[in-house]
Design an enzyme around this catalytic site. Structure first.
Site, mmCIF file in Angstrom:
data_model
loop_
_atom_site.group_PDB
_atom_site.id
_atom_site.type_symbol
_atom_site.label_atom_id
_atom_site.label_comp_id
_atom_site.label_asym_id
_atom_site.label_seq_id
_atom_site.Cartn_x
_atom_site.Cartn_y
_atom_site.Cartn_z
ATOM 1 N N ARG A 22 0.611 -1.227 -0.160
ATOM 2 C CA ARG A 22 0.113 0.081 -0.046
ATOM 3 C C ARG A 22 0.793 1.027 0.362
ATOM 4 O O ARG A 22 0.236 2.131 0.958
ATOM 5 C CB ARG A 22 -0.775 -0.559 0.987
ATOM 6 C CG ARG A 22 -1.778 -1.018 1.554
ATOM 7 C CD ARG A 22 -2.859 -1.180 -0.264
ATOM 8 N NE ARG A 22 -3.439 -2.482 -0.105
ATOM 9 C CZ ARG A 22 -3.176 -3.165 -1.185
ATOM 10 N NH1 ARG A 22 -2.077 -3.356 -1.453
ATOM 11 N NH2 ARG A 22 -3.966 -4.819 -0.550
ATOM 12 N N SER B 233 -9.961 -0.285 3.547
ATOM 13 C CA SER B 233 -9.652 -0.186 4.597
ATOM 14 C C SER B 233 -9.562 0.815 5.683
ATOM 15 O O SER B 233 -7.961 1.024 5.182
ATOM 16 C CB SER B 233 -8.576 -1.929 5.022
ATOM 17 O OG SER B 233 -9.303 -2.635 4.186
ATOM 18 N N GLU C 256 -3.859 1.929 7.407
ATOM 19 C CA GLU C 256 -3.983 2.193 5.886
ATOM 20 C C GLU C 256 -4.238 3.531 5.193
ATOM 21 O O GLU C 256 -3.805 4.252 3.828
ATOM 22 C CB GLU C 256 -4.504 1.125 5.028
ATOM 23 C CG GLU C 256 -4.228 0.837 3.552
ATOM 24 C CD GLU C 256 -4.753 -0.181 2.901
ATOM 25 O OE1 GLU C 256 -5.307 -1.883 3.305
ATOM 26 O OE2 GLU C 256 -5.798 -0.159 2.069
#
Ligand code: FAD
Length: 305
Positions: free
Chosen positions: A177, A227, A297
């Site tokens: 990510r 998320s 995230e």
């Protein structure tokens, strides 16, 4: 605050493609965020470069925002210029099984293009909302498939708009990510990804299967940013948050989703401070119960109110 002369220069360059004092809740999936001093939507790559040069000359900070599907903007808003690349929408097939895609193309448009043209390789991203720029910056993905598996290269504008260079995927260092090799404050203008010819019906069936799986397991009826935490090695953030008893926890109009504990949803009118309070609550509960320090995230930008 943007100095009047800089405001004028922005309007001269961008016309009605720049607006001032814009609530960023309009441009984030969570529908949360204080105002940006200015939001610009350059018409094309040339205008984007000129805009970056203007910012560099004027000492005006810029922040890039895709569709805001992975971004939490704080309640005090963002100083300087927010650049939205949603008008950079070029999508072109290259001869050797590849696509060149400009940063503002939405992932839904790209997926539908692949279905129509019988191209396989990008189905894993079905239902990951956002722009190709955001998708590349985040190295978005699910399970073992990520953007890095298909990324060939990206065309990147330097922070001052003086250079446009092509960086190979390995130079960009896509990690979990994040694109670790992207120079600070530079802007992804377009990317080339690998695809292969396939039966359009097979591509469509896989996309529909993945979209249906998301609809069954994620709270898609309420604003969220996907998320909130990265999955720690060998485990799932959602499982840990749920096991720590935090599913359904609420602060103001923000809630840790009862559908999926790694999602925070906005029931309407939530503030960034509410979301951050839940983030801290989930993080502390998981640390205390399991000794695992969850890492966010979601990208947090701006200043507190
Ligand atoms: C319901 C839901 C489900 C999701 N599921 C997933 C999933 O399964 N997997 C996954 O990985 N993500 C998932 N996400 C998160 C999100 O969809 C992805 O991170 C997506 O790539 C964000 O794209 P965006 O354009 O909205 O990025 P934004 O949120 O606008 O930006 C994200 C970051 O990218 C930077 N950025 C954006 N464009 C550029 C550019 N052109 N140049 C340089 N930097 C840029 C921004 O500065 C910011 O730091 C989900 C989100 C939601 C709401």
């Amino acid at each position: 605050m943007i100095a009047p002369a800089v405001r004028e220069a922005l309007v001269e360059l961008l016309g009605d493609r720049v607006a001032f004092d814009v609530p960023l809740s309009r441009h984030t999936a969570l529908r949360i965020g204080g105002p940006a001093d200015a939001v610009a939507e350059p018409a094309d790559r040339d205008e984007l470069l000129r805009c970056l040069r203007l910012c560099a000359r004027a000492g005006l900070r810029h922040t890039v925002l895709g569709s805001g599907f992975n971004t939490l903007v704080l309640d005090g808003g963002v100083a300087g210029l927010v650049l939205r690349l949603v008008r950079l929408r070029g999508l072109e097939a290259k001869p050797e099984g590849a696509l060149r895609i400009e940063a503002g193309v939405s992932h839904a448009t790209l997926t539908n293009y692949c279905i129509r043209n019988g191209l396989t390789g990008l189905e894993f991203g079905a239902g990951i909302p956002g722009t190709v720029g955001g998708w590349t910056f985040m190295n978005a993905g699910i399970g073992s498939r990520e953007m890095k598996d298909v990324l060939v290269e990206a065309e990147v504008a330097s922070r001052d708009g003086a250079q446009l260079e092509t960086l190979r995927a390995a130079e960009l260092r896509p990690c979990y990510r994040v694109l670790a090799g992207l120079p600070d404050a530079s802007v992804i203008v377009s990317v080339v990804v690998r695809v292969e010819a396939a039966d359009p019906d097979v591509v469509r069936a896989e996309v529909e299967r993945l979209r249906a799986r998301r609809a069954a397991t994620q709270p898609l009826d309420l604003p969220s940013c996907g998320s909130v935490f990265k999955n720690p090695p060998g485990d799932f953030a959602g499982r840990l948050i749920e096991a720590a008893g935090q599913k359904g926890a609420r602060v103001g109009a923000a809630e840790i989703s009862p559908v999926h504990a790694n999602f925070i949803v906005n029931h309407g009118g939530a503030r960034a401070a509410d979301v951050l309070a839940l983030v801290e609550r989930a993080r502390s509960a998981v640390l205390e119960r399991f000794g695992v320090a969850l890492e966010p995230e979601v990208r947090v930008i701006g200043r507190s109110a």
